[in-house]
Design an enzyme around this catalytic site. Sequence first.
Site, PDB file in Angstrom:
ATOM      1  N   LEU A  33       0.698  -1.314   0.048  1.00 40.22           N
ATOM      2  CA  LEU A  33       0.048   0.012   0.108  1.00 40.22           C
ATOM      3  C   LEU A  33       0.942   1.337  -0.236  1.00 40.22           C
ATOM      4  O   LEU A  33       0.415   2.369   0.325  1.00 40.22           O
ATOM      5  CB  LEU A  33      -0.996  -0.046   1.294  1.00 40.22           C
ATOM      6  N   ASN A  91      13.809  -2.462  -4.818  1.00 35.50           N
ATOM      7  CA  ASN A  91      12.453  -2.978  -4.806  1.00 35.50           C
ATOM      8  C   ASN A  91      12.378  -4.125  -5.992  1.00 35.50           C
ATOM      9  O   ASN A  91      11.867  -5.107  -5.975  1.00 35.50           O
ATOM     10  CB  ASN A  91      11.660  -1.729  -4.962  1.00 35.50           C
ATOM     11  N   TYR A 140      14.892   2.325 -14.211  1.00 34.32           N
ATOM     12  CA  TYR A 140      13.544   1.395 -14.279  1.00 34.32           C
ATOM     13  C   TYR A 140      13.629   0.435 -15.354  1.00 34.32           C
ATOM     14  O   TYR A 140      13.317  -0.732 -15.030  1.00 34.32           O
ATOM     15  CB  TYR A 140      12.213   2.495 -14.461  1.00 34.32           C
ATOM     16  N   LYS A 144      13.882  -3.912 -14.658  1.00 29.22           N
ATOM     17  CA  LYS A 144      12.879  -4.661 -15.249  1.00 29.22           C
ATOM     18  C   LYS A 144      13.670  -5.895 -16.217  1.00 29.22           C
ATOM     19  O   LYS A 144      13.334  -6.982 -16.093  1.00 29.22           O
ATOM     20  CB  LYS A 144      11.647  -4.038 -15.854  1.00 29.22           C
ATOM     21  N   ILE A 206       2.830  20.034 -22.825  1.00 26.84           N
ATOM     22  CA  ILE A 206       3.161  19.142 -23.669  1.00 26.84           C
ATOM     23  C   ILE A 206       4.689  19.117 -23.658  1.00 26.84           C
ATOM     24  O   ILE A 206       5.511  20.083 -23.619  1.00 26.84           O
ATOM     25  CB  ILE A 206       2.793  19.625 -25.262  1.00 26.84           C
TER      26      ILE A 206
HETATM   27  N1  UDP Z   1       3.412  13.650 -21.430  1.00 32.21           N
HETATM   28  C1  UDP Z   1       3.105  15.179 -21.617  1.00 32.21           C
HETATM   29  N2  UDP Z   1       2.749  15.912 -20.724  1.00 32.21           N
HETATM   30  C2  UDP Z   1       2.580  15.441 -19.371  1.00 32.21           C
HETATM   31  C3  UDP Z   1       2.531  13.999 -19.220  1.00 32.21           C
HETATM   32  C4  UDP Z   1       3.232  13.148 -20.354  1.00 32.21           C
HETATM   33  O1  UDP Z   1       3.528  15.659 -22.894  1.00 32.21           O
HETATM   34  O2  UDP Z   1       2.043  16.129 -18.524  1.00 32.21           O
HETATM   35  C5  UDP Z   1       4.029  13.036 -22.608  1.00 32.21           C
HETATM   36  C6  UDP Z   1       5.154  12.316 -22.284  1.00 32.21           C
HETATM   37  O3  UDP Z   1       6.485  13.133 -22.588  1.00 32.21           O
HETATM   38  C7  UDP Z   1       5.120  10.987 -23.244  1.00 32.21           C
HETATM   39  C8  UDP Z   1       3.591  10.642 -23.172  1.00 32.21           C
HETATM   40  O4  UDP Z   1       3.015  11.916 -22.869  1.00 32.21           O
HETATM   41  O5  UDP Z   1       5.580  11.353 -24.332  1.00 32.21           O
HETATM   42  C9  UDP Z   1       3.128   9.735 -22.353  1.00 32.21           C
HETATM   43  O6  UDP Z   1       3.648   9.813 -21.347  1.00 32.21           O
HETATM   44  P1  UDP Z   1       3.372   9.228 -19.838  1.00 32.21           P
HETATM   45  O7  UDP Z   1       3.823   9.539 -18.681  1.00 32.21           O
HETATM   46  O8  UDP Z   1       1.729   8.819 -19.898  1.00 32.21           O
HETATM   47  O9  UDP Z   1       3.740   7.543 -20.156  1.00 32.21           O
HETATM   48  P2  UDP Z   1       5.420   6.989 -20.242  1.00 32.21           P
HETATM   49  O10 UDP Z   1       5.354   7.098 -22.130  1.00 32.21           O
HETATM   50  O11 UDP Z   1       6.273   7.817 -19.764  1.00 32.21           O
HETATM   51  O12 UDP Z   1       5.453   5.549 -20.036  1.00 32.21           O
END
Ligand code: UDP
Length: 325
Positions: A33, A91, A140, A144, A206
Amino acid sequence: MKVMVTGGAGYIGSHVVKALLGSGYEVLVLDNLDKGHREAVVGGDFIEGDLADKELLDDIFSGHDIEGVIHLAAHSLVGESMEDPGKYYDNNVSRGLNLLEAMINNEVEYMVFSSTAAVYGEPEEIPITEEHPLQPTSVYGESKLFYEKILKRYDQIHGLQYTSLRYFNAAGADPRGEIGEAHEPETHLIPIVLQTVLGKRDELYIFGDDYPTRDGTCIRDYIHVNDLARCHILALEALIEGMPSRIYNLGNGEGYSVREVIKTAEKVTGQKIDAKIGKRRPGDPAALVASAEKAKEELDWKPEYPDLESIIESAWNWHSSGGFS
Ligand code: UDP
């Protein structure tokens, strides 16, 4: 048949638990949790505990007739892993090793492992197949990948049978709105966009619009969390039926840019969404799109939410109804 789900109170784990219960399995959830939500676990047995606790793991396996383990408990933020690598190696690798040792000691033979597209790093070609070179750019992704290597050795040496599922971008929520995505702090694009619509956040950025993509923003392959969840069950059943250890990519095979996600969210919510252009986020590849043909062929898996709109609709249903209290 009883299945143990580590990390079953988390976003993907809670959807896996719900899918298992719906398919008639008995479920035992182990979750510390730290990030998970108790109310996200909609049934089965629940034990609050950590994979660091070897005695607890032995007690669980000796006290329950567990046929297989679906292992999702992990830290999963790329950015955080680059600031605190020890937390991730500890972890995701060391504590995960305790789980494998306890399984071997108690003759539990099957594991479905929650892996990630981050094991590939910057893609050399799109779509990404399972044969793509493994060059994780983040701790990360590397943690994995280490665990996948450990699984391979445990198969070779101890006969453990495993399936590693490399997820692309999990998104969406249970269509009934009972459970959904709730991270604290939230870093994922779709929940951030929807929280902005709901006025729970002031700004949406973005992260870069100068990538070599069709509109300059990053492209990702969004896959509905219930499609992921169902595949865990198919993978476990295939192992039990005798399929040897395998690795599969899980995605829709279709990429959407950040701008396309925002545009689709405008359509789903009926509201105009303002976004500012921010800096690139370190470690973000320009485009990640899966080839999931292997899982489709070998596990007879077919995503039920192949389009972004239905994925965002299910997420909107959850977020607009308030999420967890
Ligand atoms: N992203 C963004 N603004 C945000 C969060 C994410 O532009 O506030 C972009 C991020 O750079 C990536 C895409 O959205 O290209 C997906 O990001 P997310 O963190 O959801 O997943 P990830 O690809 O990191 O697993």
